[in-house]
Scaffold this motif. Sequence first.
Motif, PDB file in Angstrom:
ATOM      1  N   ILE A 195      14.787   1.219  12.619  1.00  0.00           N
ATOM      2  CA  ILE A 195      13.523   0.900  11.956  1.00  0.00           C
ATOM      3  C   ILE A 195      12.504   2.011  12.153  1.00  0.00           C
ATOM      4  O   ILE A 195      11.861   2.464  11.202  1.00  0.00           O
TER       5      ILE A 195
ATOM      6  N   SER B 283      12.018   6.990   9.952  1.00  0.00           N
ATOM      7  CA  SER B 283      11.499   5.626  10.075  1.00  0.00           C
ATOM      8  C   SER B 283      11.439   4.968   8.704  1.00  0.00           C
ATOM      9  O   SER B 283      11.339   5.629   7.679  1.00  0.00           O
ATOM     10  N   HIS B 284      11.491   3.669   8.715  1.00  0.00           N
ATOM     11  CA  HIS B 284      11.519   2.903   7.477  1.00  0.00           C
ATOM     12  C   HIS B 284      10.107   2.806   6.892  1.00  0.00           C
ATOM     13  O   HIS B 284       9.138   2.668   7.629  1.00  0.00           O
ATOM     14  N   ASP B 285       9.989   2.887   5.558  1.00  0.00           N
ATOM     15  CA  ASP B 285       8.679   2.912   4.931  1.00  0.00           C
ATOM     16  C   ASP B 285       8.017   1.542   4.889  1.00  0.00           C
ATOM     17  O   ASP B 285       6.806   1.424   5.036  1.00  0.00           O
ATOM     18  N   SER B 286       8.816   0.499   4.679  1.00  0.00           N
ATOM     19  CA  SER B 286       8.248  -0.806   4.378  1.00  0.00           C
ATOM     20  C   SER B 286       7.494  -1.378   5.565  1.00  0.00           C
ATOM     21  O   SER B 286       7.984  -1.371   6.706  1.00  0.00           O
ATOM     22  N   ILE B 287       6.289  -1.867   5.331  1.00  0.00           N
ATOM     23  CA  ILE B 287       5.476  -2.417   6.419  1.00  0.00           C
ATOM     24  C   ILE B 287       6.037  -3.760   6.867  1.00  0.00           C
ATOM     25  O   ILE B 287       5.887  -4.150   8.027  1.00  0.00           O
ATOM     26  N   ILE B 288       6.721  -4.458   5.944  1.00  0.00           N
ATOM     27  CA  ILE B 288       7.325  -5.742   6.318  1.00  0.00           C
ATOM     28  C   ILE B 288       8.397  -5.516   7.368  1.00  0.00           C
ATOM     29  O   ILE B 288       8.439  -6.183   8.407  1.00  0.00           O
ATOM     30  N   VAL B 289       9.264  -4.532   7.105  1.00  0.00           N
ATOM     31  CA  VAL B 289      10.347  -4.251   8.048  1.00  0.00           C
ATOM     32  C   VAL B 289       9.775  -3.824   9.394  1.00  0.00           C
ATOM     33  O   VAL B 289      10.236  -4.270  10.458  1.00  0.00           O
ATOM     34  N   GLN B 290       8.727  -2.971   9.362  1.00  0.00           N
ATOM     35  CA  GLN B 290       8.174  -2.484  10.633  1.00  0.00           C
ATOM     36  C   GLN B 290       7.544  -3.612  11.438  1.00  0.00           C
ATOM     37  O   GLN B 290       7.746  -3.715  12.653  1.00  0.00           O
ATOM     38  N   THR B 291       6.767  -4.464  10.758  1.00  0.00           N
ATOM     39  CA  THR B 291       6.113  -5.559  11.479  1.00  0.00           C
ATOM     40  C   THR B 291       7.138  -6.525  12.048  1.00  0.00           C
ATOM     41  O   THR B 291       7.059  -6.946  13.214  1.00  0.00           O
TER      42      THR B 291
END
Lengths: 150, 175
Positions: free
Chosen positions: A56, A4-12
């Motif tokens: 993601i 999974s991707h680390d960035s919270i921006i990408v996840q949100t």
Amino acid sequence: MIRSHDSIIVQTLGRFLIPVVQMFGLYVLFFGQYGPGGGFVGGVILGTGMILSVLIFGHNASRSRIAQRVLHGDGVGMLIYAGVGGLCMIGGGEFLNYANLEIPGLEPASRRSLGIVLTQIGVAVDVAVTAVSIVFSLSAEEIIEDSING
Amino acid sequence: MIFSFEIPLLLLLLATAAGAIMVKDLMSSILLLGTYGFTLALIWAWLGAVDVAFVEAVVGAGLATVLFLLTLFRTAPKDTRLRRPPPSLTTLIVFPLLGVLLLYAAEDLPEFGDPNSPASAHISPIYLKQSYQDSHTPNVVTSVLMDYRSLDTMIETVVIFSAGIACALLLRRET
């Protein structure tokens, strides 16, 4: 294996964007009767939404569960398409002649319209499953070592 | 006066195609190929083939780019360094000649949108006239693809299905 991707921006953003993409895919799929669109494009958009969720949230996340389930559905789309053709033959006509679909209370033209919708769903399922399946194949483990050593 | 978009779009198409071949880095090459697909989609839309433009935008600029990128990430780093030999003399002579030949043949093609051309005189008028009465589907393209030419579309679906099966058989090791 995709993690999974680390960035919270990408996840949100993914959490917000994936349902929109899927809804648009369904819209394109069923709008194909009235304008540009149809089974192939709708299926690709649906598959792309699932690929986005896999990219993601990773392979094993609960959010990619649908994509994992879909993976075992190779051939369901083909079955829908050919099954509609078979139903036409059972109804007493040629293969894929939708006017012979046995539905009471519908004139032949409306039966053809219904047949077009059903086969488009078949194409969409087939394309979406194939897209997700190819992505899972490409991101499988231990390809690199085997191909270099072998 | 309507500004003609054809020439700039074609130039952009040629530039992105040449760039995708010439550029050293494979990642830039893939992204340029996506741009090429998107420009091609714009040209289809400009020519009035909206369905084809839609497919090209979604598949050429979207899905194919993702698949190419995943392939690039999965290959060993030594594969991605590019060595390009200079073109041989035969290539330099034969391919321009082929291009000239194709341009010469393209002179005899009918005009764009010519109502008397064979493609629009033979069976297209029947489709256009009868498709709504036959199938109650306002979009003639869908009606032709899914009803009149349904068997072709089924075989195309078989092709996509077998592509997925082939990828799974070749690339997957675990069950």
